[in-house]
Design a protein around this motif. Structure first.
Motif, mmCIF file in Angstrom:
data_model
loop_
_atom_site.group_PDB
_atom_site.id
_atom_site.type_symbol
_atom_site.label_atom_id
_atom_site.label_comp_id
_atom_site.label_asym_id
_atom_site.label_seq_id
_atom_site.Cartn_x
_atom_site.Cartn_y
_atom_site.Cartn_z
ATOM 1 N N SER A 71 22.140 70.208 33.126
ATOM 2 C CA SER A 71 21.885 71.352 34.006
ATOM 3 C C SER A 71 20.722 72.225 33.561
ATOM 4 O O SER A 71 20.286 73.098 34.311
ATOM 5 N N TYR A 104 28.247 69.944 36.390
ATOM 6 C CA TYR A 104 27.407 71.026 35.880
ATOM 7 C C TYR A 104 26.189 71.266 36.777
ATOM 8 O O TYR A 104 25.685 72.381 36.867
ATOM 9 N N ASN A 105 25.707 70.207 37.429
ATOM 10 C CA ASN A 105 24.503 70.308 38.248
ATOM 11 C C ASN A 105 24.786 70.502 39.731
ATOM 12 O O ASN A 105 23.867 70.672 40.523
ATOM 13 N N HIS A 106 26.057 70.409 40.114
ATOM 14 C CA HIS A 106 26.489 70.679 41.485
ATOM 15 C C HIS A 106 25.870 69.711 42.497
ATOM 16 O O HIS A 106 25.159 70.108 43.423
ATOM 17 N N ALA A 140 30.714 75.282 36.060
ATOM 18 C CA ALA A 140 30.702 73.933 36.634
ATOM 19 C C ALA A 140 31.723 73.867 37.771
ATOM 20 O O ALA A 140 32.652 74.662 37.837
ATOM 21 N N LEU A 141 31.531 72.911 38.672
ATOM 22 C CA LEU A 141 32.415 72.754 39.830
ATOM 23 C C LEU A 141 33.117 71.402 39.769
ATOM 24 O O LEU A 141 32.467 70.353 39.748
ATOM 25 N N TYR A 144 32.683 68.100 42.101
ATOM 26 C CA TYR A 144 31.616 67.139 41.849
ATOM 27 C C TYR A 144 31.947 66.186 40.698
ATOM 28 O O TYR A 144 31.321 65.129 40.575
#
Length: 270
Positions: A71, A104-106, A140-141, A144
């Protein structure tokens, strides 16, 4: 028994120094090599999280690496430029794959926008490792990093060898379903412990439900040639982790999980 640590991080930063101390280790190349020699760990595969523009990375000769797009510099809008930088890494002998950090990068790993990375993986015959499961930061999501996102990616790119890092923990049933359906998906067993555990028999008793649940799904899959040992160094104590995975995997499959599978999938030639 020979061992390959198929998932570690190698960052000389204060944050990682502290994590290593909690695991009873020192975050130095010298200490890691000493531990590898002690436990007959022949090679480690670093999950990279350094800047793509670096000339290196200057890893010790006992480590290979997957070029990572974390990220701190990954940008979907610049994917073509970043793919060019990734290709420079893939041309190096000690670069054995690509590592993605979707939580982390979505982004979804099946998004066509990252097709250039999969094209490179196919061109250079390198696996794509993907962080799945829980994440280390609250920003983070999880949608994903859920293991089910790998199903669509595996179908879209059947020639790509995927490695589901952390076995999608704690979504073990979903992770195993993805692996059963898609023969081009393997999984590493890293990131399941952290810190140093003083009394492993007591730990096994305390976590008996979780461990039996994990064993049940691995036995249901019954594909031990697609599971890879990894520690997520410096997160966990190495001796603890060897004992944990040896407890998790039937003894007749130890050679596959601890060494053979990583040697084959990451094409280490050991």
């Amino acid at each position: 028994m020979k061992i390959i640590d198929a998932h570690l991080h190698f960052c000389q930063e204060p944050h990682f120094d502290h994590i290593a101390e909690l695991a009873g280790h020192e975050n130095t190349s010298e200490h890691l090599k000493e531990q590898y020699d002690r436990y007959n760990i022949i090679r480690g595969v670093v999950m990279g999280n350094r800047n793509l523009n670096e000339d290196g990375p200057a890893y010790p000769d006992y480590l290979s690496y997957c070029v990572g797009l974390d990220s701190t510099f990954f940008r979907l809008e610049d994917i073509e430029q970043q793919a060019c930088l990734v290709e420079r890494h893939l041309q190096r002998e000690n670069c054995v794959g690509i590592k993605l950090y979707p939580g982390y990068n979505h982004f979804y790993i099946y998004d066509p926008v990252i097709d250039p990375l999969y094209q490179l993986a196919m061109q250079y015959h390198k696996p794509v490792a993907v962080h799945t499961g829980l994440t280390a930061t609250s920003k983070a999501l999880l949608k994903y990093s859920h293991p089910l996102v790998m199903d669509e990616a595996a179908v879209r790119y059947p020639e790509v060898q995927f490695v589901m890092c952390h076995t999608g923990n704690p979504w073990l049933a979903d992770a195993i379903a993805v692996m059963e359906k898609n023969e081009n998906v393997a999984a590493d067993l890293s990131g399941l412990l952290e810190g140093k555990i003083a009394d492993m028999p007591a730990f096994f008793e305390q976590k008996k439900g979780y461990i039996e649940h994990f064993k049940m799904w691995l036995e249901y899959l019954d594909q031990y040639d697609r599971l890879l040992y990894g520690t997520d160094w410096p997160l966990a104590n190495i001796a603890n982790y060897i004992e944990f995975v040896a407890h998790l995997i039937p003894e007749k499959h130890h050679d596959k999980v601890f060494f053979d599978n990583a040697n084959r999938i990451y094409q280490l030639g050991l």
